[in-house]
Scaffold this motif. Structure first.
Motif, PDB file in Angstrom:
ATOM      1  N   LEU A   1       0.836  -1.200   0.000  1.00 51.44           N
ATOM      2  CA  LEU A   1       0.000   0.000   0.000  1.00 51.44           C
ATOM      3  C   LEU A   1       0.873   1.254   0.000  1.00 51.44           C
ATOM      4  N   THR A   2       2.013   1.180   0.676  1.00 49.08           N
ATOM      5  CA  THR A   2       2.932   2.318   0.738  1.00 49.08           C
ATOM      6  C   THR A   2       3.463   2.680  -0.642  1.00 49.08           C
ATOM      7  N   THR A   3       3.817   1.681  -1.443  1.00 46.65           N
ATOM      8  CA  THR A   3       4.402   1.977  -2.756  1.00 46.65           C
ATOM      9  C   THR A   3       3.339   2.219  -3.824  1.00 46.65           C
ATOM     10  N   LEU A   4       2.126   1.688  -3.635  1.00 47.86           N
ATOM     11  CA  LEU A   4       1.088   1.791  -4.670  1.00 47.86           C
ATOM     12  C   LEU A   4       0.139   2.972  -4.502  1.00 47.86           C
ATOM     13  N   LEU A   5      -0.121   3.394  -3.273  1.00 44.31           N
ATOM     14  CA  LEU A   5      -1.156   4.395  -3.021  1.00 44.31           C
ATOM     15  C   LEU A   5      -0.957   5.676  -3.832  1.00 44.31           C
ATOM     16  N   PHE A   6       0.234   6.225  -3.796  1.00 42.07           N
ATOM     17  CA  PHE A   6       0.486   7.505  -4.463  1.00 42.07           C
ATOM     18  C   PHE A   6       0.312   7.410  -5.985  1.00 42.07           C
ATOM     19  N   PRO A   7       1.000   6.479  -6.692  1.00 42.91           N
ATOM     20  CA  PRO A   7       0.846   6.467  -8.149  1.00 42.91           C
ATOM     21  C   PRO A   7      -0.569   6.089  -8.604  1.00 42.91           C
ATOM     22  N   VAL A   8      -1.253   5.218  -7.877  1.00 42.26           N
ATOM     23  CA  VAL A   8      -2.619   4.857  -8.263  1.00 42.26           C
ATOM     24  C   VAL A   8      -3.556   6.051  -8.079  1.00 42.26           C
ATOM     25  N   THR A   9      -3.452   6.714  -6.938  1.00 46.39           N
ATOM     26  CA  THR A   9      -4.301   7.875  -6.664  1.00 46.39           C
ATOM     27  C   THR A   9      -4.019   9.008  -7.645  1.00 46.39           C
ATOM     28  N   THR A  10      -2.753   9.242  -7.953  1.00 44.02           N
ATOM     29  CA  THR A  10      -2.397  10.292  -8.909  1.00 44.02           C
ATOM     30  C   THR A  10      -2.952   9.980 -10.294  1.00 44.02           C
ATOM     31  N   THR A  11      -2.929   8.715 -10.675  1.00 43.31           N
ATOM     32  CA  THR A  11      -3.498   8.322 -11.968  1.00 43.31           C
ATOM     33  C   THR A  11      -4.990   8.606 -11.999  1.00 43.31           C
ATOM     34  N   ILE A  12      -5.686   8.276 -10.931  1.00 39.16           N
ATOM     35  CA  ILE A  12      -7.126   8.548 -10.862  1.00 39.16           C
ATOM     36  C   ILE A  12      -7.390  10.055 -10.937  1.00 39.16           C
ATOM     37  N   ALA A  13      -6.579  10.846 -10.244  1.00 35.70           N
ATOM     38  CA  ALA A  13      -6.741  12.305 -10.281  1.00 35.70           C
ATOM     39  C   ALA A  13      -6.490  12.843 -11.688  1.00 35.70           C
ATOM     40  N   CYS A  14      -5.457  12.323 -12.364  1.00 35.82           N
ATOM     41  CA  CYS A  14      -5.176  12.750 -13.746  1.00 35.82           C
ATOM     42  C   CYS A  14      -6.342  12.403 -14.666  1.00 35.82           C
ATOM     43  N   LEU A  15      -6.882  11.201 -14.528  1.00 35.22           N
ATOM     44  CA  LEU A  15      -8.013  10.783 -15.361  1.00 35.22           C
ATOM     45  C   LEU A  15      -9.241  11.647 -15.092  1.00 35.22           C
ATOM     46  N   THR A  16      -9.450  12.011 -13.837  1.00 32.03           N
ATOM     47  CA  THR A  16     -10.556  12.909 -13.487  1.00 32.03           C
ATOM     48  C   THR A  16     -10.386  14.260 -14.170  1.00 32.03           C
ATOM     49  N   LEU A  17      -9.167  14.798 -14.131  1.00 36.13           N
ATOM     50  CA  LEU A  17      -8.888  16.075 -14.783  1.00 36.13           C
ATOM     51  C   LEU A  17      -9.103  15.971 -16.289  1.00 36.13           C
ATOM     52  N   ILE A  18      -8.661  14.884 -16.882  1.00 37.74           N
ATOM     53  CA  ILE A  18      -8.838  14.673 -18.332  1.00 37.74           C
ATOM     54  C   ILE A  18     -10.322  14.690 -18.684  1.00 37.74           C
ATOM     55  N   ILE A  19     -11.132  13.982 -17.911  1.00 32.32           N
ATOM     56  CA  ILE A  19     -12.575  13.928 -18.175  1.00 32.32           C
ATOM     57  C   ILE A  19     -13.203  15.309 -18.049  1.00 32.32           C
ATOM     58  N   ILE A  20     -12.804  16.061 -17.032  1.00 35.29           N
ATOM     59  CA  ILE A  20     -13.348  17.406 -16.840  1.00 35.29           C
ATOM     60  C   ILE A  20     -12.974  18.311 -18.006  1.00 35.29           C
ATOM     61  N   VAL A  21     -11.712  18.281 -18.418  1.00 35.20           N
ATOM     62  CA  VAL A  21     -11.267  19.144 -19.519  1.00 35.20           C
ATOM     63  C   VAL A  21     -11.997  18.770 -20.813  1.00 35.20           C
ATOM     64  N   ILE A  22     -12.095  17.484 -21.104  1.00 34.51           N
ATOM     65  CA  ILE A  22     -12.785  17.062 -22.335  1.00 34.51           C
ATOM     66  C   ILE A  22     -14.250  17.493 -22.306  1.00 34.51           C
ATOM     67  N   SER A  23     -14.917  17.272 -21.177  1.00 37.16           N
ATOM     68  CA  SER A  23     -16.343  17.629 -21.110  1.00 37.16           C
ATOM     69  C   SER A  23     -16.544  19.134 -21.186  1.00 37.16           C
ATOM     70  N   ARG A  24     -15.683  19.899 -20.520  1.00 37.97           N
ATOM     71  CA  ARG A  24     -15.817  21.365 -20.565  1.00 37.97           C
ATOM     72  C   ARG A  24     -15.478  21.925 -21.951  1.00 37.97           C
ATOM     73  N   ARG A  25     -14.496  21.322 -22.615  1.00 35.72           N
ATOM     74  CA  ARG A  25     -14.184  21.769 -23.977  1.00 35.72           C
ATOM     75  C   ARG A  25     -15.329  21.457 -24.917  1.00 35.72           C
ATOM     76  N   SER A  26     -15.963  20.310 -24.753  1.00 29.99           N
ATOM     77  CA  SER A  26     -17.081  19.961 -25.631  1.00 29.99           C
ATOM     78  C   SER A  26     -18.255  20.905 -25.424  1.00 29.99           C
ATOM     79  N   VAL A  27     -18.482  21.328 -24.178  1.00 30.70           N
ATOM     80  CA  VAL A  27     -19.544  22.294 -23.889  1.00 30.70           C
ATOM     81  C   VAL A  27     -19.206  23.637 -24.541  1.00 30.70           C
ATOM     82  N   ALA A  28     -17.953  24.036 -24.496  1.00 31.44           N
ATOM     83  CA  ALA A  28     -17.524  25.326 -25.064  1.00 31.44           C
ATOM     84  C   ALA A  28     -17.677  25.363 -26.575  1.00 31.44           C
ATOM     85  N   HIS A  29     -17.586  24.197 -27.227  1.00 33.95           N
ATOM     86  CA  HIS A  29     -17.684  24.144 -28.694  1.00 33.95           C
ATOM     87  C   HIS A  29     -19.121  24.095 -29.192  1.00 33.95           C
ATOM     88  N   ARG A  30     -20.071  23.948 -28.285  1.00 34.51           N
ATOM     89  CA  ARG A  30     -21.479  23.862 -28.724  1.00 34.51           C
ATOM     90  C   ARG A  30     -22.036  25.215 -29.077  1.00 34.51           C
TER      91      ARG A  30
END
Length: 196
Positions: free
Chosen positions: A167-196
């Motif tokens: 858990l010590t070695t995995l927690l940080f990179p797994v959580t950071t990956t989830i945070a990056c994916l969350t940011l990616i989804i937000i940016v894609i969805s907000r950009r798609s709204v802006a293009h409408r």
């Protein structure tokens, strides 16, 4: 011995992916097309360096190398962003997240257990995402999707390169990956709204 070499090769691939992600990102900052949130990068840089030391102390081995490398580059990005961005908008909520994240850093030194250090530091890392997520929601074209996609891939390779899965070695990179994916989804969805 062969597995150790494979882990080191994966760590080198992760470092290469880090460079592939950061070099265009830094170039975009210098050109003014990407405007990173300075507070997030200060938090990410400092936290990532500390997580590197915690991973090393728990036998993370070569898989920790990309984390340490990323910490140093993240601090560099914070400096570049601060000096390059002519308008830096940091509101009270951003300062709150910075103080909250940085106040948790000394707590890791009080724990003799690297797991608690990583839990505290990972929480700080997630807090560092909040100002960037807020900014990306409002101004989605000021963030680089490619950077966060590459960073998610880098984290996956870093996980594979770890020599000790705890858990010590995995927690940080797994959580950071989830945070990056969350940011990616937000940016894609907000950009798609802006293009409408």
């Amino acid at each position: 011995m062969g597995e150790l070499i494979a882990k080191e090769i994966l760590a080198i691939v992760a470092i290469i992916l880090t460079c592939i992600g950061f070099l265009p990102y830094i170039r975009s900052i210098l050109l003014g097309t990407i405007k990173p949130h300075v507070i997030s990068w200060v938090i990410w840089g400092s936290v990532t360096v500390f997580v590197f030391f915690a991973q090393v102390s728990d036998g993370g081995g070569a898989g920790a190398w990309p984390i340490g490398f990323t910490g140093v580059i993240s601090i560099l990005v914070a400096f570049i962003a601060y000096f390059k961005t002519s308008v830096i908008h940091i509101d009270k909520l951003d300062w709150f997240f910075l103080l909250l994240a940085l106040s948790s850093l000394p707590l890791w030194s009080y724990t003799s257990n690297p797991l608690w250090a990583v839990v505290i530091l990972t929480t700080s890392e997630v807090l560092g995402f909040i100002p960037t997520i807020r900014k990306a929601y409002i101004r989605p074209f000021e963030e680089s999707l490619l950077f966060f996609i590459i960073f998610s891939m880098r984290n996956t390779v870093s996980i594979l390169a770890l020599e000790n899965y705890t858990l010590t070695t995995l927690l940080f990179p797994v959580t950071t990956t989830i945070a990056c994916l969350t940011l990616i989804i937000i940016v894609i969805s907000r950009r798609s709204v802006a293009h409408r």
